[in-house]
Design an enzyme around this catalytic site. Structure first.
Site, mmCIF file in Angstrom:
data_model
loop_
_atom_site.group_PDB
_atom_site.id
_atom_site.type_symbol
_atom_site.label_atom_id
_atom_site.label_comp_id
_atom_site.label_asym_id
_atom_site.label_seq_id
_atom_site.Cartn_x
_atom_site.Cartn_y
_atom_site.Cartn_z
ATOM 1 N N HIS A 135 7.284 -7.228 -2.129
ATOM 2 C CA HIS A 135 7.095 -6.493 -0.878
ATOM 3 C C HIS A 135 7.965 -7.108 0.208
ATOM 4 O O HIS A 135 8.227 -8.310 0.215
ATOM 5 C CB HIS A 135 5.645 -6.603 -0.389
ATOM 6 C CG HIS A 135 4.641 -5.869 -1.210
ATOM 7 N ND1 HIS A 135 4.849 -4.630 -1.755
ATOM 8 C CD2 HIS A 135 3.377 -6.208 -1.570
ATOM 9 C CE1 HIS A 135 3.763 -4.238 -2.404
ATOM 10 N NE2 HIS A 135 2.863 -5.182 -2.314
ATOM 11 N N LYS A 147 0.812 -1.213 0.000
ATOM 12 C CA LYS A 147 0.000 0.000 0.000
ATOM 13 C C LYS A 147 0.851 1.271 0.000
ATOM 14 O O LYS A 147 0.472 2.296 0.561
ATOM 15 C CB LYS A 147 -0.970 0.028 1.192
ATOM 16 C CG LYS A 147 -1.931 -1.130 1.215
ATOM 17 C CD LYS A 147 -2.796 -1.072 -0.018
ATOM 18 C CE LYS A 147 -3.833 -2.165 -0.039
ATOM 19 N NZ LYS A 147 -4.454 -2.260 -1.346
ATOM 20 N N SER A 148 2.002 1.216 -0.663
ATOM 21 C CA SER A 148 2.862 2.397 -0.698
ATOM 22 C C SER A 148 3.063 2.932 -2.114
ATOM 23 O O SER A 148 3.963 3.729 -2.353
ATOM 24 C CB SER A 148 4.222 2.082 -0.063
ATOM 25 O OG SER A 148 4.913 1.135 -0.857
ATOM 26 N N GLY A 149 2.241 2.488 -3.056
ATOM 27 C CA GLY A 149 2.331 3.012 -4.411
ATOM 28 C C GLY A 149 2.942 2.073 -5.432
ATOM 29 O O GLY A 149 3.453 2.516 -6.461
ATOM 30 N N THR A 150 2.854 0.777 -5.183
ATOM 31 C CA THR A 150 3.431 -0.196 -6.115
ATOM 32 C C THR A 150 2.784 -0.089 -7.496
ATOM 33 O O THR A 150 3.490 -0.038 -8.514
ATOM 34 C CB THR A 150 3.263 -1.630 -5.569
ATOM 35 O OG1 THR A 150 3.753 -1.679 -4.231
ATOM 36 C CG2 THR A 150 3.999 -2.636 -6.426
ATOM 37 N N TRP A 159 1.192 2.421 -8.788
ATOM 38 C CA TRP A 159 1.560 3.714 -9.347
ATOM 39 C C TRP A 159 2.947 3.630 -9.983
ATOM 40 O O TRP A 159 3.179 4.087 -11.099
ATOM 41 C CB TRP A 159 1.495 4.765 -8.244
ATOM 42 C CG TRP A 159 1.792 6.172 -8.655
ATOM 43 C CD1 TRP A 159 1.502 6.776 -9.849
ATOM 44 C CD2 TRP A 159 2.444 7.158 -7.863
ATOM 45 N NE1 TRP A 159 1.932 8.071 -9.848
ATOM 46 C CE2 TRP A 159 2.513 8.334 -8.629
ATOM 47 C CE3 TRP A 159 2.965 7.165 -6.575
ATOM 48 C CZ2 TRP A 159 3.094 9.501 -8.150
ATOM 49 C CZ3 TRP A 159 3.524 8.341 -6.103
ATOM 50 C CH2 TRP A 159 3.587 9.482 -6.883
#
Length: 116
Positions: free
Chosen positions: A102, A45-48, A50
């Site tokens: 991850h 949930k950190s922008g993968t 994107w």
């Protein structure tokens, strides 16, 4: 629910499908292309997604229609779990190949991917 971590490997929580057997097979069969392989290593949930979109725009604007229509999940397979591609299929991906994962420590990445 199958995405919820159910165990750990090297003290890192992993989903149920990331079995020691899968990792052993991947480690044995995967052939790194150090001159061209790219790894997206992020926390969940950190922008993968994107980052995948940015890389696809930067690197693959000239893709053939077959590769351009491929979903991000197939064009950028997970190192932890490759549901629709076998390690043999990974060899067919054109350079540069882009992978994502991850929660890997440098030691775990060395052991799993950058083996000697």
């Amino acid at each position: 629910e199958y995405l919820i971590p159910h165990g750990s490997l090297n003290r890192v929580a992993v989903p149920v499908y990331v079995t020691p057997e899968f990792r052993a097979e991947f480690r044995k069969d995967f052939k790194l292309r150090p001159e061209s392989d790219i790894f997206i290593v992020t926390y969940p949930k950190s922008g993968t997604t994107w980052m995948q979109s940015i890389l696809r725009t930067m690197l693959f604007t000239e893709d053939t229609p077959e590769w351009a229509k491929m979903p991000l999940t197939e064009r950028f397979p997970w190192v932890d779990f490759i549901p629709s591609l076998s390690v043999t299929d990974l060899e067919k991906l054109p350079n540069p190949r882009v992978f994502k994962c991850h929660n890997h420590s440098p030691q775990e990445m060395d052991d799993q991917i950058f083996k000697g």
